[in-house]
Design a protein around this motif. Structure first.
Motif, PDB file in Angstrom:
ATOM      1  N   PRO A   1      30.759  40.163  47.513  1.00  0.00           N
ATOM      2  CA  PRO A   1      30.009  40.694  46.146  1.00  0.00           C
ATOM      3  C   PRO A   1      28.547  40.628  46.363  1.00  0.00           C
ATOM      4  O   PRO A   1      28.030  41.450  45.725  1.00  0.00           O
ATOM      5  CB  PRO A   1      30.270  39.248  45.341  1.00  0.00           C
TER       6      PRO A   1
ATOM      7  N   ALA B   1      37.668  47.278  47.169  1.00  0.00           N
ATOM      8  CA  ALA B   1      38.087  46.772  46.032  1.00  0.00           C
ATOM      9  C   ALA B   1      39.685  47.377  45.279  1.00  0.00           C
ATOM     10  O   ALA B   1      40.274  46.702  44.712  1.00  0.00           O
ATOM     11  CB  ALA B   1      37.064  47.440  45.051  1.00  0.00           C
TER      12      ALA B   1
ATOM     13  N   PHE C   1      36.246  33.958  45.682  1.00  0.00           N
ATOM     14  CA  PHE C   1      36.059  35.483  46.215  1.00  0.00           C
ATOM     15  C   PHE C   1      35.220  36.294  45.360  1.00  0.00           C
ATOM     16  O   PHE C   1      34.478  37.076  45.715  1.00  0.00           O
ATOM     17  CB  PHE C   1      37.504  36.047  46.473  1.00  0.00           C
ATOM     18  N   ASP C   2      35.278  36.127  44.222  1.00  0.00           N
ATOM     19  CA  ASP C   2      34.409  36.935  43.222  1.00  0.00           C
ATOM     20  C   ASP C   2      32.969  36.312  42.934  1.00  0.00           C
ATOM     21  O   ASP C   2      32.067  37.127  42.344  1.00  0.00           O
ATOM     22  CB  ASP C   2      35.247  36.943  41.814  1.00  0.00           C
ATOM     23  N   ASP C   3      32.696  35.131  43.334  1.00  0.00           N
ATOM     24  CA  ASP C   3      31.425  34.685  42.954  1.00  0.00           C
ATOM     25  C   ASP C   3      30.311  35.310  43.667  1.00  0.00           C
ATOM     26  O   ASP C   3      30.208  35.651  44.655  1.00  0.00           O
ATOM     27  CB  ASP C   3      31.470  33.151  43.382  1.00  0.00           C
TER      28      ASP C   3
ATOM     29  N   ALA D   1      40.571  33.336  43.608  1.00  0.00           N
ATOM     30  CA  ALA D   1      39.747  34.276  42.827  1.00  0.00           C
ATOM     31  C   ALA D   1      38.412  33.834  42.358  1.00  0.00           C
ATOM     32  O   ALA D   1      37.622  34.876  42.465  1.00  0.00           O
ATOM     33  CB  ALA D   1      40.553  34.396  41.781  1.00  0.00           C
TER      34      ALA D   1
ATOM     35  N   SER E   1      34.430  36.859  52.906  1.00  0.00           N
ATOM     36  CA  SER E   1      34.621  36.419  51.703  1.00  0.00           C
ATOM     37  C   SER E   1      36.106  35.899  51.756  1.00  0.00           C
ATOM     38  O   SER E   1      36.476  34.765  50.934  1.00  0.00           O
ATOM     39  CB  SER E   1      34.590  37.764  50.698  1.00  0.00           C
TER      40      SER E   1
END
Length: 267
Positions: free
Chosen positions: A218, A237, A201-203, A198, A67
């Motif tokens: 994720p 996290a 990384f979050d997708d 952001a 990630s």
């Protein structure tokens, strides 16, 4: 006191509590002495923080590293291309300029399921194997729109007289850009880069369609949810949240110190 004098603070407090409960749960259960599942509290321990990569042969750290790599590469590419597009859309007049501006909003308005499925179909049609490269291409594509919107607002707010002054002082176009324009655009570019990282990384949805056998953080969380997310994932996290919070605090403190120093110099 009127109704609004106490109702608004109560509403804000409840909203913050509602938003922070998942973060607090993640942080607390990162210290849980769990085995395979991290649902029930079994005791306090620091072992999960000290041996975060020991679970499942280091799968969680490998996913986190993927990630980070994908986020950094896609952020650099999207920020570079998006900044150039934003400058071109604001400073130059050319055919189809309005159409391009409209098309740039489509990835932001399109549901991620549709976007991810469409990209997966395109990669399949041209015979591109799904791996980390396809994830980077997909993330770069949807991050460019956010970069363009952010940097475009910054470019539009610049005073052209500053660049004209540089040209009047016999500065070449390259010197004017790197010594005047780029430093003034830096806050907008940095904001766009942070937002792009952001989002990348979050997708999960777009990544899940185009990742193949590559596992991101994720995606690892989603796969682990069926059998119980390990406490080591909570550790990572929590560490990401702490680092992000520290960056915000440092930025605010440095900004306040800089404003105080400028005020002292003016007086």
């Amino acid at each position: 006191m009127g109704l609004g004098d106490w109702l608004l603070p109560v509403y804000v407090t409840l909203a913050f509590i509602f938003l922070l409960i998942p973060i607090a749960y993640t942080f607390v259960f990162s210290f849980n002495d769990s085995l395979k599942s991290n649902i029930a509290w079994r005791g306090f321990t620091f072992d999960k923080w000290l041996n975060v990569c020991n679970v499942e042969g280091g799968a969680v750290c490998e996913a986190f590293g993927n990630s980070i790599i994908i986020g950094l590469v896609s952020t650099v590419v999207a920020t570079t291309l998006g900044t150039m597009i934003a400058i071109a859309l604001v400073r130059y007049r050319f055919r189809a300029r309005s159409s391009i501006s409209l098309l740039l909003f489509l990835p932001m308005a399109t549901p991620e399921v549709v976007l991810g499925a469409g990209l997966a179909a395109q990669f399949l049609a041209v015979g591109v194997p799904k791996d980390m490269l396809t994830i980077i291409l997909a993330h770069t594509m949807f991050c460019i729109s956010f970069v363009v919107v952010t940097v475009k607002a910054r470019v539009a707010s610049l005073d052209p007289a500053l660049e004209e002054a540089g040209r009047d002082l016999y500065g070449s176009p390259r010197e004017v850009f790197w010594r005047i324009t780029f430093p003034l655009l830096t806050p907008g570019i940095m904001a766009a880069a942070l937002l792009s990282f952001a989002l990348s990384f979050d997708d999960f949805i777009i990544t899940n369609f185009n990742s193949g056998s590559v596992t991101t953080f994720p995606k690892y969380i989603y796969i682990s949810a069926s059998r119980g997310i390990p406490a080591e994932a909570n550790v990572i996290a929590s560490a990401v949240f702490i680092v992000a919070l520290a960056i915000v605090v440092i930025a605010q403190v440095s900004r306040a110190a800089r404003a105080k120093r400028l005020a002292a110099e003016m007086t």
